[in-house]
Write a protein that holds these residues in place. Structure first.
Motif, PDB file in Angstrom:
ATOM      1  N   ASN A  75      -2.912 -21.921 -29.092  1.00  0.00           N
ATOM      2  CA  ASN A  75      -3.853 -21.582 -31.046  1.00  0.00           C
ATOM      3  C   ASN A  75      -5.212 -22.332 -30.612  1.00  0.00           C
ATOM      4  OD1 ASN A  75      -1.923 -21.873 -32.703  1.00  0.00           O
ATOM      5  ND2 ASN A  75      -1.807 -24.033 -32.811  1.00  0.00           N
ATOM      6  N   THR A  76      -6.147 -22.838 -29.136  1.00  0.00           N
ATOM      7  CA  THR A  76      -7.274 -22.781 -29.142  1.00  0.00           C
ATOM      8  C   THR A  76      -7.250 -21.446 -28.065  1.00  0.00           C
ATOM      9  OG1 THR A  76      -7.052 -23.377 -26.833  1.00  0.00           O
ATOM     10  CG2 THR A  76      -6.815 -25.032 -28.473  1.00  0.00           C
ATOM     11  N   GLY A  77      -7.193 -20.138 -28.141  1.00  0.00           N
ATOM     12  CA  GLY A  77      -7.131 -19.122 -27.652  1.00  0.00           C
ATOM     13  C   GLY A  77      -7.489 -19.014 -25.806  1.00  0.00           C
ATOM     14  N   TYR A  78      -7.034 -20.393 -25.147  1.00  0.00           N
ATOM     15  CA  TYR A  78      -6.495 -20.441 -24.068  1.00  0.00           C
ATOM     16  C   TYR A  78      -5.524 -19.404 -22.590  1.00  0.00           C
ATOM     17  CZ  TYR A  78      -7.070 -22.885 -19.008  1.00  0.00           C
ATOM     18  OH  TYR A  78      -7.192 -23.524 -17.933  1.00  0.00           O
ATOM     19  N   ILE A  79      -4.136 -19.470 -24.003  1.00  0.00           N
ATOM     20  CA  ILE A  79      -3.653 -17.979 -23.687  1.00  0.00           C
ATOM     21  C   ILE A  79      -3.356 -17.133 -24.445  1.00  0.00           C
ATOM     22  CG2 ILE A  79      -1.014 -17.891 -23.229  1.00  0.00           C
ATOM     23  CD1 ILE A  79      -1.252 -21.188 -22.395  1.00  0.00           C
ATOM     24  N   CYS A  80      -3.520 -15.777 -24.177  1.00  0.00           N
ATOM     25  CA  CYS A  80      -3.504 -14.820 -25.060  1.00  0.00           C
ATOM     26  C   CYS A  80      -2.597 -14.145 -25.252  1.00  0.00           C
ATOM     27  CB  CYS A  80      -4.846 -13.991 -24.859  1.00  0.00           C
ATOM     28  SG  CYS A  80      -4.858 -12.925 -25.684  1.00  0.00           S
ATOM     29  N   THR A  81      -2.027 -13.761 -26.271  1.00  0.00           N
ATOM     30  CA  THR A  81      -0.879 -13.588 -26.437  1.00  0.00           C
ATOM     31  C   THR A  81      -0.239 -13.001 -27.591  1.00  0.00           C
ATOM     32  OG1 THR A  81      -0.414 -14.638 -28.711  1.00  0.00           O
ATOM     33  CG2 THR A  81       0.431 -15.885 -27.056  1.00  0.00           C
ATOM     34  N   ASP A  82      -1.784 -12.076 -27.737  1.00  0.00           N
ATOM     35  CA  ASP A  82      -2.080 -10.445 -27.486  1.00  0.00           C
ATOM     36  C   ASP A  82      -0.233  -9.633 -26.971  1.00  0.00           C
ATOM     37  OD1 ASP A  82      -3.272 -11.527 -29.861  1.00  0.00           O
ATOM     38  OD2 ASP A  82      -5.596 -10.430 -28.693  1.00  0.00           O
ATOM     39  N   GLY A  83      -0.864  -9.111 -25.829  1.00  0.00           N
ATOM     40  CA  GLY A  83      -0.163  -8.516 -25.313  1.00  0.00           C
ATOM     41  C   GLY A  83       1.530  -9.123 -24.672  1.00  0.00           C
ATOM     42  N   MET A  84       2.061  -9.846 -25.542  1.00  0.00           N
ATOM     43  CA  MET A  84       2.993 -10.359 -25.550  1.00  0.00           C
ATOM     44  C   MET A  84       3.814  -9.895 -26.577  1.00  0.00           C
ATOM     45  SD  MET A  84       2.781 -13.915 -23.957  1.00  0.00           S
ATOM     46  CE  MET A  84       1.359 -14.368 -22.973  1.00  0.00           C
ATOM     47  N   ILE A  85       2.664  -9.407 -28.140  1.00  0.00           N
ATOM     48  CA  ILE A  85       3.793  -9.572 -28.944  1.00  0.00           C
ATOM     49  C   ILE A  85       3.735  -7.675 -29.624  1.00  0.00           C
ATOM     50  CG2 ILE A  85       3.495  -9.696 -31.514  1.00  0.00           C
ATOM     51  CD1 ILE A  85       2.153 -12.323 -31.153  1.00  0.00           C
ATOM     52  N   THR A  86       4.863  -7.721 -29.174  1.00  0.00           N
ATOM     53  CA  THR A  86       5.149  -6.021 -29.449  1.00  0.00           C
ATOM     54  C   THR A  86       5.301  -5.285 -30.575  1.00  0.00           C
ATOM     55  OG1 THR A  86       7.589  -6.611 -28.936  1.00  0.00           O
ATOM     56  CG2 THR A  86       6.151  -5.686 -27.476  1.00  0.00           C
ATOM     57  N   HIS A  87       6.178  -6.766 -31.814  1.00  0.00           N
ATOM     58  CA  HIS A  87       6.214  -6.631 -33.594  1.00  0.00           C
ATOM     59  C   HIS A  87       6.705  -7.772 -34.367  1.00  0.00           C
ATOM     60  CE1 HIS A  87       9.026  -3.506 -30.647  1.00  0.00           C
ATOM     61  NE2 HIS A  87       9.109  -3.106 -31.663  1.00  0.00           N
ATOM     62  N   ARG A  88       5.933  -6.741 -35.436  1.00  0.00           N
ATOM     63  CA  ARG A  88       5.869  -7.994 -36.591  1.00  0.00           C
ATOM     64  C   ARG A  88       6.104  -7.547 -37.444  1.00  0.00           C
ATOM     65  NH1 ARG A  88       1.062 -11.587 -35.415  1.00  0.00           N
ATOM     66  NH2 ARG A  88       0.655  -9.942 -33.436  1.00  0.00           N
ATOM     67  N   ASP A 129      11.794  -1.639 -27.159  1.00  0.00           N
ATOM     68  CA  ASP A 129      10.769  -1.882 -26.261  1.00  0.00           C
ATOM     69  C   ASP A 129      10.386  -4.175 -26.743  1.00  0.00           C
ATOM     70  OD1 ASP A 129       9.343  -1.326 -27.921  1.00  0.00           O
ATOM     71  OD2 ASP A 129       7.453  -0.048 -26.802  1.00  0.00           O
ATOM     72  N   MET A 130      11.369  -3.659 -27.407  1.00  0.00           N
ATOM     73  CA  MET A 130      10.565  -5.545 -27.866  1.00  0.00           C
ATOM     74  C   MET A 130      10.370  -6.551 -26.858  1.00  0.00           C
ATOM     75  SD  MET A 130      13.035  -6.392 -31.349  1.00  0.00           S
ATOM     76  CE  MET A 130      12.220  -5.631 -32.712  1.00  0.00           C
ATOM     77  N   LEU A 131       9.808  -7.664 -26.480  1.00  0.00           N
ATOM     78  CA  LEU A 131       9.449  -8.026 -25.722  1.00  0.00           C
ATOM     79  C   LEU A 131       9.372  -9.423 -26.740  1.00  0.00           C
ATOM     80  CD1 LEU A 131       8.511  -9.052 -23.167  1.00  0.00           C
ATOM     81  CD2 LEU A 131       6.235  -8.611 -23.472  1.00  0.00           C
ATOM     82  N   GLN A 132       8.560  -9.533 -28.069  1.00  0.00           N
ATOM     83  CA  GLN A 132       8.480 -10.871 -28.968  1.00  0.00           C
ATOM     84  C   GLN A 132       8.321  -9.848 -29.794  1.00  0.00           C
ATOM     85  OE1 GLN A 132       8.897 -13.988 -28.783  1.00  0.00           O
ATOM     86  NE2 GLN A 132       7.485 -14.711 -27.563  1.00  0.00           N
ATOM     87  N   VAL A 133       9.092 -11.133 -30.774  1.00  0.00           N
ATOM     88  CA  VAL A 133       8.977 -10.562 -32.736  1.00  0.00           C
ATOM     89  C   VAL A 133       8.224 -12.003 -32.967  1.00  0.00           C
ATOM     90  CG1 VAL A 133      10.088  -9.799 -34.172  1.00  0.00           C
ATOM     91  CG2 VAL A 133      11.065  -9.198 -32.273  1.00  0.00           C
ATOM     92  N   VAL A 134       6.992 -11.333 -33.722  1.00  0.00           N
ATOM     93  CA  VAL A 134       7.086 -12.551 -35.206  1.00  0.00           C
ATOM     94  C   VAL A 134       7.233 -12.030 -36.350  1.00  0.00           C
ATOM     95  CG1 VAL A 134       4.420 -13.136 -36.381  1.00  0.00           C
ATOM     96  CG2 VAL A 134       4.779 -12.613 -33.495  1.00  0.00           C
ATOM     97  N   LEU A 135       7.709 -13.770 -36.755  1.00  0.00           N
ATOM     98  CA  LEU A 135       8.695 -13.067 -38.131  1.00  0.00           C
ATOM     99  C   LEU A 135       6.768 -13.540 -39.467  1.00  0.00           C
ATOM    100  CD1 LEU A 135      12.163 -13.891 -37.600  1.00  0.00           C
ATOM    101  CD2 LEU A 135      11.183 -11.712 -38.700  1.00  0.00           C
ATOM    102  N   ASP A 136       6.677 -13.017 -40.015  1.00  0.00           N
ATOM    103  CA  ASP A 136       5.242 -13.452 -40.343  1.00  0.00           C
ATOM    104  C   ASP A 136       6.021 -14.065 -41.994  1.00  0.00           C
ATOM    105  OD1 ASP A 136       3.366 -14.116 -42.273  1.00  0.00           O
ATOM    106  OD2 ASP A 136       2.532 -12.048 -42.467  1.00  0.00           O
ATOM    107  N   TRP A 137       5.940 -15.628 -42.303  1.00  0.00           N
ATOM    108  CA  TRP A 137       7.040 -16.476 -43.668  1.00  0.00           C
ATOM    109  C   TRP A 137       5.639 -16.570 -44.940  1.00  0.00           C
ATOM    110  CZ3 TRP A 137      12.052 -16.140 -42.790  1.00  0.00           C
ATOM    111  CH2 TRP A 137      12.778 -16.369 -41.638  1.00  0.00           C
ATOM    112  N   ALA A 138       5.058 -15.908 -44.238  1.00  0.00           N
ATOM    113  CA  ALA A 138       3.393 -16.320 -45.384  1.00  0.00           C
ATOM    114  C   ALA A 138       3.461 -15.093 -46.630  1.00  0.00           C
ATOM    115  CB  ALA A 138       2.446 -16.553 -45.010  1.00  0.00           C
ATOM    116  N   THR A 139       4.386 -13.452 -46.361  1.00  0.00           N
ATOM    117  CA  THR A 139       4.135 -13.082 -47.183  1.00  0.00           C
ATOM    118  C   THR A 139       5.549 -12.980 -47.651  1.00  0.00           C
ATOM    119  OG1 THR A 139       4.062 -10.988 -45.997  1.00  0.00           O
ATOM    120  CG2 THR A 139       2.107 -11.266 -46.134  1.00  0.00           C
TER     121      THR A 139
END
Length: 64
Positions: A22-35, A54-64
């Motif tokens: 959350n503070t940006g100390y660890i960047c996860t941009d390259g880890m999330i391959t699918h949304r 080639d799924m590495l990390q998936v994010v489920l957007d529950w807000a929409t």
């Protein structure tokens, strides 16, 4: 590992990891391959189960 060598429990480890992300100390941009949006959850699971991805990390957007 002996308990006296364990610094934190799993909850404390999770909280620290979330804080670092959350503070940006660890960047996860390259880890999330699918949304996927919440209403696309079946598509997400089908994609995962197909094993032709080639799924590495998936994010489920529950807000929409």
């Amino acid at each position: 590992m002996p308990v006296e060598y364990v610094r934190w429990d799993s909850l404390a480890n999770f909280q620290q990891a979330a804080r670092l992300i959350n503070t940006g100390y660890i960047c996860t941009d390259g880890m999330i391959t699918h949304r996927f949006k919440a209403n696309q959850i079946h598509e997400a699971y089908n994609t995962l189960l197909s094993k032709n991805t080639d799924m590495l990390q998936v994010v489920l957007d529950w807000a929409t």
